[in-house]
Design a protein around this motif. Structure first.
Motif, PDB file in Angstrom:
ATOM      1  N   LYS A 167      -3.067  29.755  53.764  1.00  0.00           N
ATOM      2  CA  LYS A 167      -1.676  29.335  53.886  1.00  0.00           C
ATOM      3  C   LYS A 167      -1.173  28.857  52.527  1.00  0.00           C
ATOM      4  O   LYS A 167      -1.828  28.026  51.876  1.00  0.00           O
ATOM      5  CB  LYS A 167      -1.575  28.209  54.916  1.00  0.00           C
ATOM      6  CG  LYS A 167      -0.194  27.606  55.098  1.00  0.00           C
ATOM      7  CD  LYS A 167      -0.247  26.521  56.169  1.00  0.00           C
ATOM      8  CE  LYS A 167       1.061  25.774  56.296  1.00  0.00           C
ATOM      9  NZ  LYS A 167       1.019  24.738  57.362  1.00  0.00           N
ATOM     10  N   PRO A 168      -0.029  29.363  52.048  1.00  0.00           N
ATOM     11  CA  PRO A 168       0.484  28.895  50.753  1.00  0.00           C
ATOM     12  C   PRO A 168       0.670  27.379  50.761  1.00  0.00           C
ATOM     13  O   PRO A 168       1.190  26.815  51.734  1.00  0.00           O
ATOM     14  CB  PRO A 168       1.833  29.606  50.631  1.00  0.00           C
ATOM     15  CG  PRO A 168       1.722  30.801  51.521  1.00  0.00           C
ATOM     16  CD  PRO A 168       0.838  30.373  52.659  1.00  0.00           C
ATOM     17  N   PHE A 190      -6.320  41.862  65.985  1.00  0.00           N
ATOM     18  CA  PHE A 190      -7.335  41.354  65.061  1.00  0.00           C
ATOM     19  C   PHE A 190      -7.191  41.895  63.641  1.00  0.00           C
ATOM     20  O   PHE A 190      -8.055  41.652  62.801  1.00  0.00           O
ATOM     21  CB  PHE A 190      -8.762  41.597  65.600  1.00  0.00           C
ATOM     22  CG  PHE A 190      -8.953  42.836  66.428  1.00  0.00           C
ATOM     23  CD1 PHE A 190      -8.893  44.091  65.873  1.00  0.00           C
ATOM     24  CD2 PHE A 190      -9.221  42.725  67.783  1.00  0.00           C
ATOM     25  CE1 PHE A 190      -9.092  45.231  66.628  1.00  0.00           C
ATOM     26  CE2 PHE A 190      -9.418  43.863  68.567  1.00  0.00           C
ATOM     27  CZ  PHE A 190      -9.355  45.121  67.984  1.00  0.00           C
ATOM     28  N   TYR A 191      -6.116  42.598  63.355  1.00  0.00           N
ATOM     29  CA  TYR A 191      -5.809  43.008  61.980  1.00  0.00           C
ATOM     30  C   TYR A 191      -5.073  41.844  61.318  1.00  0.00           C
ATOM     31  O   TYR A 191      -4.006  41.433  61.774  1.00  0.00           O
ATOM     32  CB  TYR A 191      -4.940  44.268  62.000  1.00  0.00           C
ATOM     33  CG  TYR A 191      -5.003  45.089  60.746  1.00  0.00           C
ATOM     34  CD1 TYR A 191      -6.177  45.725  60.368  1.00  0.00           C
ATOM     35  CD2 TYR A 191      -3.884  45.260  59.942  1.00  0.00           C
ATOM     36  CE1 TYR A 191      -6.236  46.506  59.225  1.00  0.00           C
ATOM     37  CE2 TYR A 191      -3.932  46.040  58.801  1.00  0.00           C
ATOM     38  CZ  TYR A 191      -5.102  46.663  58.441  1.00  0.00           C
ATOM     39  OH  TYR A 191      -5.154  47.433  57.306  1.00  0.00           O
ATOM     40  N   THR A 192      -5.607  41.304  60.237  1.00  0.00           N
ATOM     41  CA  THR A 192      -5.236  39.947  59.802  1.00  0.00           C
ATOM     42  C   THR A 192      -3.884  39.803  59.109  1.00  0.00           C
ATOM     43  O   THR A 192      -3.483  38.692  58.786  1.00  0.00           O
ATOM     44  CB  THR A 192      -6.319  39.372  58.863  1.00  0.00           C
ATOM     45  OG1 THR A 192      -6.429  40.196  57.700  1.00  0.00           O
ATOM     46  CG2 THR A 192      -7.656  39.298  59.577  1.00  0.00           C
ATOM     47  N   TYR A 193      -3.157  40.895  58.899  1.00  0.00           N
ATOM     48  CA  TYR A 193      -1.873  40.763  58.201  1.00  0.00           C
ATOM     49  C   TYR A 193      -0.863  39.956  59.017  1.00  0.00           C
ATOM     50  O   TYR A 193       0.004  39.275  58.452  1.00  0.00           O
ATOM     51  CB  TYR A 193      -1.293  42.129  57.860  1.00  0.00           C
ATOM     52  CG  TYR A 193      -2.113  42.919  56.848  1.00  0.00           C
ATOM     53  CD1 TYR A 193      -3.138  42.325  56.120  1.00  0.00           C
ATOM     54  CD2 TYR A 193      -1.864  44.275  56.616  1.00  0.00           C
ATOM     55  CE1 TYR A 193      -3.894  43.038  55.207  1.00  0.00           C
ATOM     56  CE2 TYR A 193      -2.610  45.000  55.703  1.00  0.00           C
ATOM     57  CZ  TYR A 193      -3.623  44.386  55.005  1.00  0.00           C
ATOM     58  OH  TYR A 193      -4.374  45.110  54.106  1.00  0.00           O
ATOM     59  N   ILE A 194      -0.949  39.995  60.353  1.00  0.00           N
ATOM     60  CA  ILE A 194      -0.023  39.187  61.155  1.00  0.00           C
ATOM     61  C   ILE A 194      -0.409  37.710  61.117  1.00  0.00           C
ATOM     62  O   ILE A 194       0.447  36.836  61.295  1.00  0.00           O
ATOM     63  CB  ILE A 194       0.083  39.689  62.610  1.00  0.00           C
ATOM     64  CG1 ILE A 194      -1.290  39.779  63.276  1.00  0.00           C
ATOM     65  CG2 ILE A 194       0.815  41.024  62.671  1.00  0.00           C
ATOM     66  CD1 ILE A 194      -1.224  40.095  64.774  1.00  0.00           C
ATOM     67  N   TYR A 199       1.095  32.224  58.655  1.00  0.00           N
ATOM     68  CA  TYR A 199       0.919  31.113  57.721  1.00  0.00           C
ATOM     69  C   TYR A 199       1.993  31.093  56.628  1.00  0.00           C
ATOM     70  O   TYR A 199       2.404  30.019  56.170  1.00  0.00           O
ATOM     71  CB  TYR A 199      -0.472  31.178  57.095  1.00  0.00           C
ATOM     72  CG  TYR A 199      -1.563  30.655  58.009  1.00  0.00           C
ATOM     73  CD1 TYR A 199      -1.450  29.403  58.616  1.00  0.00           C
ATOM     74  CD2 TYR A 199      -2.707  31.411  58.278  1.00  0.00           C
ATOM     75  CE1 TYR A 199      -2.442  28.921  59.455  1.00  0.00           C
ATOM     76  CE2 TYR A 199      -3.708  30.931  59.113  1.00  0.00           C
ATOM     77  CZ  TYR A 199      -3.563  29.689  59.696  1.00  0.00           C
ATOM     78  OH  TYR A 199      -4.550  29.208  60.528  1.00  0.00           O
ATOM     79  N   VAL A 200       2.449  32.259  56.209  1.00  0.00           N
ATOM     80  CA  VAL A 200       3.529  32.316  55.220  1.00  0.00           C
ATOM     81  C   VAL A 200       4.811  31.748  55.817  1.00  0.00           C
ATOM     82  O   VAL A 200       5.500  30.928  55.185  1.00  0.00           O
ATOM     83  CB  VAL A 200       3.745  33.762  54.731  1.00  0.00           C
ATOM     84  CG1 VAL A 200       5.051  33.882  53.945  1.00  0.00           C
ATOM     85  CG2 VAL A 200       2.578  34.216  53.864  1.00  0.00           C
ATOM     86  N   MET A 201       5.131  32.153  57.039  1.00  0.00           N
ATOM     87  CA  MET A 201       6.334  31.632  57.699  1.00  0.00           C
ATOM     88  C   MET A 201       6.227  30.128  57.906  1.00  0.00           C
ATOM     89  O   MET A 201       7.205  29.389  57.712  1.00  0.00           O
ATOM     90  CB  MET A 201       6.532  32.339  59.038  1.00  0.00           C
ATOM     91  CG  MET A 201       6.976  33.785  58.922  1.00  0.00           C
ATOM     92  SD  MET A 201       7.082  34.640  60.529  1.00  0.00           S
ATOM     93  CE  MET A 201       8.309  33.633  61.388  1.00  0.00           C
ATOM     94  N   GLU A 202       5.062  29.665  58.287  1.00  0.00           N
ATOM     95  CA  GLU A 202       4.859  28.234  58.530  1.00  0.00           C
ATOM     96  C   GLU A 202       5.031  27.426  57.250  1.00  0.00           C
ATOM     97  O   GLU A 202       5.729  26.409  57.228  1.00  0.00           O
ATOM     98  CB  GLU A 202       3.464  28.021  59.111  1.00  0.00           C
ATOM     99  CG  GLU A 202       3.185  26.616  59.598  1.00  0.00           C
ATOM    100  CD  GLU A 202       1.866  26.568  60.355  1.00  0.00           C
ATOM    101  OE1 GLU A 202       1.868  26.878  61.562  1.00  0.00           O
ATOM    102  OE2 GLU A 202       0.832  26.248  59.727  1.00  0.00           O
ATOM    103  N   ALA A 203       4.410  27.890  56.170  1.00  0.00           N
ATOM    104  CA  ALA A 203       4.510  27.180  54.891  1.00  0.00           C
ATOM    105  C   ALA A 203       5.948  27.165  54.388  1.00  0.00           C
ATOM    106  O   ALA A 203       6.438  26.142  53.885  1.00  0.00           O
ATOM    107  CB  ALA A 203       3.598  27.843  53.859  1.00  0.00           C
TER     108      ALA A 203
END
Length: 440
Positions: A167-168, A190-194, A199-203
């Protein structure tokens, strides 16, 4: 008048339909009010249409040909290529980009150019690149820690979002005015880009920084299948209560993360999605760049949701070969006509059964799947009986999103019985999904 029209829409990199041009100019009405202070919006819109006409008359024959071809073929246009819809949001701002080798735009001659290079050429101020699993250039193995560094081509700092720092941080986002997100997803839980998207949206929500998601097609959007993740099995390879295959683009998925309040403490991101053109969930889309090292072609992308269950077993799904996620096998299986031997390669430096002869099944000619296939998993389990090495590993339940599937396979449940156990949760998910769809 024509000069003003060209100036205003000169940022576009794909031909616009007349409707899109009118919409674009309507969006820029405030700009025209400054340039041409007419008395009424109707008069302004009339002049806008006149200006569009002037601009069209000035197009080169080549551009007209491209526009006619697009109308006839209705070829999918990705969000990144619809730059006229978001370039204005980037001007005079300090931008960070979350992307990798899939973040490309189609240039005039049909070749592909990376979005980062394109934006830098347009004098957009990019401060850093955030890289997901596999890194900015997409060369790291699955699960391999991606380190911070510097891009050799552009000199931009690369900040890893895979490893300890998923997470940034507030420090990493300091001075950033807007985050641009452009990753090619494959539509599987289970493909981790989502998870990186989450975490990007949350940060960004916590730091009050807007996020723009440039949408891309989901090559597995034509169906929805698999058990919905149970909360107890939440991890980076499954963060949300969605089926294994969820039938949404990454832009639609971002809207669902926001709308369902899945971010920590219920925060919501200042989100904008740049949609695709000429796309539906049933559109067959061939990826121009492999999304990760072990998904080398369309066949592997389509088989991935079904074969990835083998990651949590003592069976190989082709890592260490050039047939990743298109075959499966094991040294423990009975001898068959098809065999393979994994060796270290660019996709896996230490593959399962490294150097061992494996017998199994070649699935490269399998027709396109429109549901999960559990037959291969059940067959492999039966062949693995009596082997000293346990069939299931500790990661299987995280991949499955529950502990039930392991039990069902062990008890010999039929594929129909297993599939039936998913249906109630899938139907509930479909109702949630409807609220966030951008495409039919």
């Amino acid at each position: 008048m024509a000069a003003i029209a060209i100036l205003i829409i000169g940022e576009e990199i794909v031909p616009l339909s007349p409707f899109e041009k009118i919409t674009l100019f309507a969006m820029k009405y405030s700009t025209f009010k400054t340039i041409m202070p007419f008395r009424s919006a109707k008069v302004t819109l009339f002049f806008l249409c006149t200006l569009i006409s002037c601009k069209n008359n000035g197009q080169t024959q080549g551009n007209a040909s491209v526009q006619n071809t697009e109308k006839q073929t209705k070829e999918v246009v990705v969000g990144a290529n619809r730059m006229y819809l978001y370039i204005k949001d980037l001007r005079a701002k300090n931008i960070a980009i979350v992307t990798n080798q899939t973040g490309i735009v189609k240039a005039e001659k049909g070749n592909y150019v990376h979005l980062v290079d394109t934006l830098l050429k347009k004098k957009v101020s990019i401060s850093k690149v955030f890289a997901p699993e596999h890194g900015f250039r997409g060369e790291a193995d699955a699960g391999e820690v991606v380190k911070d560094g510097k891009d050799t081509k552009t000199g931009l700092p690369i900040v890893s979002l895979y490893g300890k720092n998923k997470k940034p941080t507030a420090e990493q986002l300091k001075g950033v005015d807007l985050v641009l997100f452009d990753l090619q997803d494959v539509g599987v839980r289970f493909y981790t880009y989502i998870s990186t998207l989450h975490y990007v949206m949350e940060a960004c929500a916590e730091q009050h920084i807007p996020v723009i998601v440039l949408d891309r097609p989901n090559p597995n959007a034509h169906y929805i299948d698999g058990a919905v993740l149970q909360p107890a099995f939440k991890s980076f390879i499954g963060m949300h209560p969605v089926p294994v295959v969820y039938g949404m683009t990454i832009g639609e998925y971002a809207q669902m993360i926001n709308g369902e309040k899945w971010l920590q403490a219920g925060v919501t991101a200042d989100l904008k999605v740049i949609p695709l053109a000429y796309y539906t969930h049933q559109t067959s889309y061939s990826l121009p760049v492999k999304p990760s090292p072990n998904l080398p072609n369309d066949v592997s992308v389509n088989l991935y949701p079904s074969l990835c269950f083998f990651e949590g077993t003592n069976v190989s799904m082709g890592r260490g070969t050039d047939m990743q996620f298109q075959i499966y096998g094991s040294p423990y299986f009975d001898k068959t006509a098809f065999s393979f031997t994994p060796h270290p390669n660019a996709g896996d430096k230490n593959p399962k059964f490294n150097g061992e002869l494996c017998y199994g099944e070649d699935l490269r000619k399998t027709p396109r799947l429109d549901k999960l296939n559990l037959t291969w998993l059940k067959k492999a389990f039966e062949q693995g009986k009596g082997v000293k090495t346990p069939f299931f590993t500790s990661s299987f339940n995280k991949i499955a999103g529950n502990e039930i599937l392991k039990k069902q396979i062990s008890e010999g449940k039929t594929e129909d019985e297993i599939r039936q156990s998913w249906q109630k949760d899938i139907e509930q998910f479909k109702e949630v999904r409807k609220k966030y769809l951008l495409y039919p």
